[in-house]
Design an enzyme around this catalytic site. Structure first.
Site, PDB file in Angstrom:
ATOM      1  N   ARG A  15       0.860  -1.203   0.000  1.00 53.05           N
ATOM      2  CA  ARG A  15       0.000   0.000   0.000  1.00 53.05           C
ATOM      3  C   ARG A  15       0.888   1.242   0.000  1.00 53.05           C
ATOM      4  O   ARG A  15       2.126   1.143   0.092  1.00 53.05           O
ATOM      5  CB  ARG A  15      -0.938  -0.001   1.203  1.00 53.05           C
ATOM      6  CG  ARG A  15      -0.233   0.199   2.526  1.00 53.05           C
ATOM      7  CD  ARG A  15      -1.180   0.133   3.707  1.00 53.05           C
ATOM      8  NE  ARG A  15      -0.615   0.854   4.859  1.00 53.05           N
ATOM      9  CZ  ARG A  15      -1.135   0.839   6.078  1.00 53.05           C
ATOM     10  NH1 ARG A  15      -2.223   0.154   6.328  1.00 53.05           N
ATOM     11  NH2 ARG A  15      -0.570   1.539   7.053  1.00 53.05           N
ATOM     12  N   VAL A  62       9.896  -7.770   8.512  1.00 51.86           N
ATOM     13  CA  VAL A  62      11.301  -7.344   8.560  1.00 51.86           C
ATOM     14  C   VAL A  62      11.883  -7.430   9.973  1.00 51.86           C
ATOM     15  O   VAL A  62      13.097  -7.327  10.144  1.00 51.86           O
ATOM     16  CB  VAL A  62      11.504  -5.922   7.981  1.00 51.86           C
ATOM     17  CG1 VAL A  62      11.074  -5.840   6.533  1.00 51.86           C
ATOM     18  CG2 VAL A  62      10.791  -4.863   8.828  1.00 51.86           C
ATOM     19  N   TYR A 154      10.209   8.327  16.298  1.00 54.19           N
ATOM     20  CA  TYR A 154      10.122   8.112  14.844  1.00 54.19           C
ATOM     21  C   TYR A 154      11.191   8.944  14.135  1.00 54.19           C
ATOM     22  O   TYR A 154      11.869   8.451  13.235  1.00 54.19           O
ATOM     23  CB  TYR A 154       8.722   8.482  14.342  1.00 54.19           C
ATOM     24  CG  TYR A 154       8.543   8.369  12.840  1.00 54.19           C
ATOM     25  CD1 TYR A 154       8.286   7.135  12.239  1.00 54.19           C
ATOM     26  CD2 TYR A 154       8.620   9.496  12.025  1.00 54.19           C
ATOM     27  CE1 TYR A 154       8.111   7.029  10.861  1.00 54.19           C
ATOM     28  CE2 TYR A 154       8.443   9.399  10.647  1.00 54.19           C
ATOM     29  CZ  TYR A 154       8.186   8.167  10.072  1.00 54.19           C
ATOM     30  OH  TYR A 154       8.019   8.076   8.704  1.00 54.19           O
ATOM     31  N   PRO A 184      10.806  11.481   1.858  1.00 50.73           N
ATOM     32  CA  PRO A 184       9.527  12.155   1.582  1.00 50.73           C
ATOM     33  C   PRO A 184       9.232  13.194   2.658  1.00 50.73           C
ATOM     34  O   PRO A 184       9.831  13.175   3.744  1.00 50.73           O
ATOM     35  CB  PRO A 184       8.507  11.013   1.639  1.00 50.73           C
ATOM     36  CG  PRO A 184       9.292   9.739   1.592  1.00 50.73           C
ATOM     37  CD  PRO A 184      10.622  10.061   2.208  1.00 50.73           C
ATOM     38  N   VAL A 187       2.947  12.801   3.097  1.00 49.15           N
ATOM     39  CA  VAL A 187       2.385  12.069   1.964  1.00 49.15           C
ATOM     40  C   VAL A 187       1.034  11.488   2.352  1.00 49.15           C
ATOM     41  O   VAL A 187       0.890  10.893   3.437  1.00 49.15           O
ATOM     42  CB  VAL A 187       3.331  10.919   1.525  1.00 49.15           C
ATOM     43  CG1 VAL A 187       2.871  10.357   0.183  1.00 49.15           C
ATOM     44  CG2 VAL A 187       4.774  11.388   1.463  1.00 49.15           C
TER      45      VAL A 187
HETATM   46  N1  LIG Z   1       3.297   9.010   4.593  1.00 45.72           N
HETATM   47  C1  LIG Z   1       4.188   9.960   4.876  1.00 45.72           C
HETATM   48  O1  LIG Z   1       3.853  11.132   5.090  1.00 45.72           O
HETATM   49  C2  LIG Z   1       5.665   9.625   4.917  1.00 45.72           C
HETATM   50  C3  LIG Z   1       6.553  10.689   5.046  1.00 45.72           C
HETATM   51  C4  LIG Z   1       7.910  10.439   5.096  1.00 45.72           C
HETATM   52  C5  LIG Z   1       8.361   9.143   5.004  1.00 45.72           C
HETATM   53  N2  LIG Z   1       7.478   8.119   4.879  1.00 45.72           N
HETATM   54  C6  LIG Z   1       8.035   6.773   4.797  1.00 45.72           C
HETATM   55  O2  LIG Z   1       7.672   6.181   3.550  1.00 45.72           O
HETATM   56  C7  LIG Z   1       7.530   4.764   3.723  1.00 45.72           C
HETATM   57  C8  LIG Z   1       6.131   4.335   3.276  1.00 45.72           C
HETATM   58  O3  LIG Z   1       5.185   5.069   4.028  1.00 45.72           O
HETATM   59  P1  LIG Z   1       3.619   4.977   3.755  1.00 45.72           P
HETATM   60  O4  LIG Z   1       3.054   6.273   4.167  1.00 45.72           O
HETATM   61  O5  LIG Z   1       3.360   4.439   2.406  1.00 45.72           O
HETATM   62  O6  LIG Z   1       3.235   3.891   4.893  1.00 45.72           O
HETATM   63  P2  LIG Z   1       2.006   2.904   5.042  1.00 45.72           P
HETATM   64  O7  LIG Z   1       1.793   2.735   6.509  1.00 45.72           O
HETATM   65  O8  LIG Z   1       0.861   3.339   4.227  1.00 45.72           O
HETATM   66  O9  LIG Z   1       2.611   1.545   4.435  1.00 45.72           O
HETATM   67  C9  LIG Z   1       3.647   0.876   5.106  1.00 45.72           C
HETATM   68  C10 LIG Z   1       3.629  -0.588   4.736  1.00 45.72           C
HETATM   69  O10 LIG Z   1       4.653  -1.243   5.511  1.00 45.72           O
HETATM   70  C11 LIG Z   1       4.143  -2.492   5.940  1.00 45.72           C
HETATM   71  N3  LIG Z   1       4.858  -2.967   7.138  1.00 45.72           N
HETATM   72  C12 LIG Z   1       4.750  -2.482   8.400  1.00 45.72           C
HETATM   73  N4  LIG Z   1       5.494  -3.220   9.238  1.00 45.72           N
HETATM   74  C13 LIG Z   1       6.101  -4.177   8.500  1.00 45.72           C
HETATM   75  C14 LIG Z   1       6.987  -5.245   8.800  1.00 45.72           C
HETATM   76  N5  LIG Z   1       7.358  -5.509  10.071  1.00 45.72           N
HETATM   77  N6  LIG Z   1       7.448  -6.008   7.784  1.00 45.72           N
HETATM   78  C15 LIG Z   1       7.044  -5.784   6.506  1.00 45.72           C
HETATM   79  N7  LIG Z   1       6.176  -4.801   6.158  1.00 45.72           N
HETATM   80  C16 LIG Z   1       5.702  -4.006   7.155  1.00 45.72           C
HETATM   81  C17 LIG Z   1       2.658  -2.219   6.217  1.00 45.72           C
HETATM   82  O11 LIG Z   1       1.903  -3.420   6.238  1.00 45.72           O
HETATM   83  C18 LIG Z   1       2.302  -1.284   5.065  1.00 45.72           C
HETATM   84  O12 LIG Z   1       1.837  -2.006   3.939  1.00 45.72           O
HETATM   85  C19 LIG Z   1       7.811   4.493   5.205  1.00 45.72           C
HETATM   86  O13 LIG Z   1       9.182   4.171   5.351  1.00 45.72           O
HETATM   87  C20 LIG Z   1       7.525   5.832   5.860  1.00 45.72           C
HETATM   88  O14 LIG Z   1       8.216   5.979   7.083  1.00 45.72           O
HETATM   89  C21 LIG Z   1       6.139   8.326   4.817  1.00 45.72           C
END
Ligand SMILES: NC(=O)c1ccc[n+]([C@@H]2O[C@H](COP(=O)([O-])OP(=O)(O)OC[C@H]3O[C@@H](n4cnc5c(N)ncnc54)[C@H](O)[C@@H]3O)[C@@H](O)[C@H]2O)c1
Length: 258
Positions: A15, A62, A154, A184, A187
């Site tokens: 996702r 992970v 975090y 990022p 988002v």
């Molecule tokens: N959304 C934001 O604003 C934002 C901003 C900066 C950085 N990020 C980073 O971008 C990346 C993606 O973020 P997102 O917003 O799409 O997150 P999200 O929560 O929508 O998706 C994260 C995915 O990681 C999976 N996950 C969680 N724990 C796990 C584990 N132990 N093993 C395998 N998979 C696991 C979840 O099931 C999920 O599908 C992350 O590293 C997040 O920290 C997001």
């Protein structure tokens, strides 16, 4: 078609940002492994990708080195190689410093730092064995560039991701493995729904208000969309970035400069 014949593993690929990167990698000719802890989300993600045998799902936690090893072995068996790793899985939590629990601290570091590192290590070992180099992209965050009062743990995990990207990049380049990162900003993904609800709790705001405010504060005038990060992920995985090593690229609509 910049990734023809490449095999890419995207952790947390079911996702959000990971799924958008998986979709773009497929469009660039790669075969993609959606590796996620959430098997229902993997199934839904594969349906939305609609890529037939070029996209497969693998359950991956992970936090568990046996799960990482099993995923790597299974991908090698199925596709014969791993050329690209997007180390994207992460979890978020926040609280005032005096209220941060040990459980929350450990959970975030287990996924965002330890899980990221040992997934990188296992995939890098496979890449060294293959002898063809590779590209690894770690998903950091603007949260790793500067601390935030309510987001101490975090932020610390994401600062660690930027640091690991530097050290691993410097070490693995001798094997032709380029390690870089993407940072990022804010988002619009399922993660931000959780973030918004936590800000609502700790700052006494109505639901949705923090999300609206952070979007308005982005110089570009809006929150990022998952697909906004796909171009950078293609660049860092492809030959276009052959001379880029150990960098973390801000993809945040202008929020941060470093
Ligand atoms: N959304 C934001 O604003 C934002 C901003 C900066 C950085 N990020 C980073 O971008 C990346 C993606 O973020 P997102 O917003 O799409 O997150 P999200 O929560 O929508 O998706 C994260 C995915 O990681 C999976 N996950 C969680 N724990 C796990 C584990 N132990 N093993 C395998 N998979 C696991 C979840 O099931 C999920 O599908 C992350 O590293 C997040 O920290 C997001």
């Amino acid at each position: 078609m910049k990734l023809v014949d490449k095999v890419a593993v995207v952790t947390g690929g079911a996702r959000g940002i990971g799924l958008a990167i998986a979709e773009r990698y497929l469009a660039e000719g790669a075969r993609v492994v959606v590796a996620d802890v959430d098997t229902e989300a993997i199934d839904a993600g594969l349906v939305s990708l609609d890529a037939g045998e070029r996209a497969i799902g693998r359950r991956l936690d992970v936090r568990d080195s046996a799960s990482i090893d099993a995923m790597v072995a299974s991908v090698q068996e199925r596709f014969g190689t791993i050329d690209i790793l997007v180390n994207n899985a992460a979890v978020f939590d926040m609280a005032p410093v005096l209220e941060v629990s040990e459980e929350s601290f450990d959970r975030q570091f287990a996924v965002n730092v330890k899980g990221l590192f040992f997934t990188l290590q296992a995939v890098a070992a496979a890449m060294v064995e293959q002898g063809r180099g590779g590209a690894i992209i770690n998903m950091a965050s603007q949260a790793g560039r500067r601390g935030e009062a309510l987001v101490s743990t975090y932020c610390a995990t994401k600062a660690a991701v930027i640091s690991l990207t530097q050290s691993c990049g410097l070490d693995l380049i001798r094997h032709g493995i380029r390690v870089n990162g993407i940072a990022p900003g804010v988002v619009d993904t399922p993660m931000w729904e959780e973030v918004d609800a936590l800000f609502a709790r700790y700052e006494g705001r109505p639901l949705g208000e923090k999300k609206r405010l952070v979007g308005e504060a982005v110089p570009m005038g809006r929150m990022g969309r998952p697909e906004d990060h796909a171009g950078a992920a293609v660049f860092l995985a492809s030959e276009d970035s052959d001379y880029v090593v150990a960098q973390t690229l801000n993809v945040d609509g202008g929020n941060w400069m470093s």
